[in-house]
Design a protein around this motif. Structure first.
Motif, mmCIF file in Angstrom:
data_model
loop_
_atom_site.group_PDB
_atom_site.id
_atom_site.type_symbol
_atom_site.label_atom_id
_atom_site.label_comp_id
_atom_site.label_asym_id
_atom_site.label_seq_id
_atom_site.Cartn_x
_atom_site.Cartn_y
_atom_site.Cartn_z
ATOM 1 N N LYS A 189 114.227 15.301 -39.077
ATOM 2 C CA LYS A 189 114.169 15.573 -40.465
ATOM 3 C C LYS A 189 112.655 14.844 -40.981
ATOM 4 O O LYS A 189 111.871 15.486 -41.696
ATOM 5 C CB LYS A 189 115.323 15.108 -41.373
ATOM 6 N N ALA A 190 112.658 13.694 -40.594
ATOM 7 C CA ALA A 190 111.353 12.825 -41.307
ATOM 8 C C ALA A 190 110.218 13.579 -40.672
ATOM 9 O O ALA A 190 109.196 13.467 -41.360
ATOM 10 C CB ALA A 190 111.425 11.552 -40.574
ATOM 11 N N VAL A 191 110.009 13.822 -39.348
ATOM 12 C CA VAL A 191 108.658 14.623 -38.723
ATOM 13 C C VAL A 191 108.615 15.871 -39.243
ATOM 14 O O VAL A 191 107.267 16.502 -39.347
ATOM 15 C CB VAL A 191 108.590 14.288 -37.194
ATOM 16 N N LEU A 192 109.595 16.679 -39.613
ATOM 17 C CA LEU A 192 109.287 18.010 -40.027
ATOM 18 C C LEU A 192 108.856 17.880 -41.520
ATOM 19 O O LEU A 192 108.009 18.716 -41.873
ATOM 20 C CB LEU A 192 110.693 18.854 -40.004
ATOM 21 N N GLU A 193 109.437 16.649 -42.303
ATOM 22 C CA GLU A 193 108.593 16.697 -43.562
ATOM 23 C C GLU A 193 107.137 16.431 -43.526
ATOM 24 O O GLU A 193 106.508 16.552 -44.401
ATOM 25 C CB GLU A 193 109.359 15.513 -44.281
ATOM 26 N N MET A 194 107.020 15.741 -42.405
ATOM 27 C CA MET A 194 105.323 15.518 -42.105
ATOM 28 C C MET A 194 104.411 16.663 -41.973
ATOM 29 O O MET A 194 103.166 16.401 -42.078
ATOM 30 C CB MET A 194 105.333 14.195 -41.174
ATOM 31 N N LYS A 195 104.978 17.557 -41.549
ATOM 32 C CA LYS A 195 104.179 18.947 -41.423
ATOM 33 C C LYS A 195 103.489 19.286 -42.728
ATOM 34 O O LYS A 195 102.284 19.929 -42.675
ATOM 35 C CB LYS A 195 105.245 20.111 -41.330
ATOM 36 N N ASN A 196 103.589 18.807 -43.773
ATOM 37 C CA ASN A 196 103.214 19.042 -45.095
ATOM 38 C C ASN A 196 101.940 18.150 -45.471
ATOM 39 O O ASN A 196 101.291 18.101 -46.084
ATOM 40 C CB ASN A 196 104.269 18.885 -46.359
ATOM 41 N N TYR A 197 101.812 16.985 -44.299
ATOM 42 C CA TYR A 197 100.668 15.971 -44.633
ATOM 43 C C TYR A 197 100.109 15.916 -43.410
ATOM 44 O O TYR A 197 99.898 14.655 -42.629
ATOM 45 C CB TYR A 197 101.592 14.677 -44.867
ATOM 46 N N VAL A 198 99.338 17.086 -42.645
ATOM 47 C CA VAL A 198 98.697 16.911 -41.582
ATOM 48 C C VAL A 198 97.377 16.041 -41.801
ATOM 49 O O VAL A 198 96.879 16.231 -42.760
ATOM 50 C CB VAL A 198 98.436 18.446 -40.727
ATOM 51 N N ALA A 199 96.748 15.287 -40.987
ATOM 52 C CA ALA A 199 95.879 14.327 -41.411
ATOM 53 C C ALA A 199 94.521 15.077 -40.968
ATOM 54 O O ALA A 199 94.537 15.969 -40.374
ATOM 55 C CB ALA A 199 95.815 13.145 -40.128
ATOM 56 N N ASP A 200 93.599 14.992 -41.801
ATOM 57 C CA ASP A 200 92.300 15.349 -41.701
ATOM 58 C C ASP A 200 91.600 14.804 -40.540
ATOM 59 O O ASP A 200 90.546 15.490 -39.897
ATOM 60 C CB ASP A 200 91.452 15.290 -43.118
ATOM 61 N N GLU A 201 91.979 13.369 -40.517
ATOM 62 C CA GLU A 201 91.199 12.496 -39.358
ATOM 63 C C GLU A 201 91.935 11.691 -39.037
ATOM 64 O O GLU A 201 92.666 10.933 -39.956
ATOM 65 C CB GLU A 201 89.742 12.054 -39.955
ATOM 66 N N MET A 202 91.887 11.255 -37.732
ATOM 67 C CA MET A 202 92.791 10.066 -37.127
ATOM 68 C C MET A 202 91.742 9.392 -36.158
ATOM 69 O O MET A 202 91.228 10.087 -35.199
ATOM 70 C CB MET A 202 93.899 10.487 -36.553
ATOM 71 N N GLY A 203 91.784 8.026 -35.932
ATOM 72 C CA GLY A 203 91.114 7.239 -35.124
ATOM 73 C C GLY A 203 92.057 6.221 -34.477
ATOM 74 O O GLY A 203 93.075 5.849 -35.223
ATOM 75 N N ILE A 204 91.914 6.008 -33.177
ATOM 76 C CA ILE A 204 92.855 5.227 -32.449
ATOM 77 C C ILE A 204 91.805 4.374 -31.890
ATOM 78 O O ILE A 204 90.973 4.608 -31.149
ATOM 79 C CB ILE A 204 93.596 5.881 -31.212
ATOM 80 N N PHE A 205 92.198 2.938 -32.257
ATOM 81 C CA PHE A 205 91.230 1.929 -31.866
ATOM 82 C C PHE A 205 91.653 1.078 -30.834
ATOM 83 O O PHE A 205 91.019 0.774 -29.825
ATOM 84 C CB PHE A 205 90.954 0.948 -32.969
#
Length: 125
Positions: A60-76
């Protein structure tokens, strides 16, 4: 489309490569990938926000995240040791930026099934 910047060197380390892909799945809302790699009894603590218990609640939580796709992500950084790992990075969504650090616990050292996640997320100015 999400711009991905990976600074962490996976250097032929399968668990690091998996965690890179797991985090990319979060940024791009690839819920199938996420759901295929968590335990039925997953526990996800997002400090300062909520605790999610069980795969149904995680879904349920990750399905709600579909509305908030990141424009940019960095992994350091990706650090792994046995059945535990950590990833830190940043994410930009519209006009907001966040720094994050996630701690993972796997079923075993050789497993790619996550049993516990601890997330620290800070909104950047």
């Amino acid at each position: 489309m999400t711009k991905i910047n990976i600074q962490a060197d996976c250097n032929n380390a399968p668990k690091k490569e998996f965690l890179k892909n797991f985090n990319i799945a979060f940024a791009t809302a690839d819920t199938d990938f996420l759901l295929n790699h968590v335990d039925e009894d997953i526990q996800w603590t997002i400090y300062g926000d909520k605790k999610i218990e069980g795969k149904a609640h995680f879904e349920k939580a990750v399905l709600e995240m579909k509305n908030y796709v990141a424009d940019e992500m960095g992994i350091f950084t990706i650090i792994t040791h046995g059945a535990e790992a950590a990833v830190n990075g940043s994410m930009k969504m519209k006009d907001k930026s966040y720094a994050f650090c996630d701690i993972y616990q796997f079923k075993s050292a050789g497993s790619k099934i996550i049993t516990k996640m601890y997330s620290y997320v800070i909104k950047e100015n």
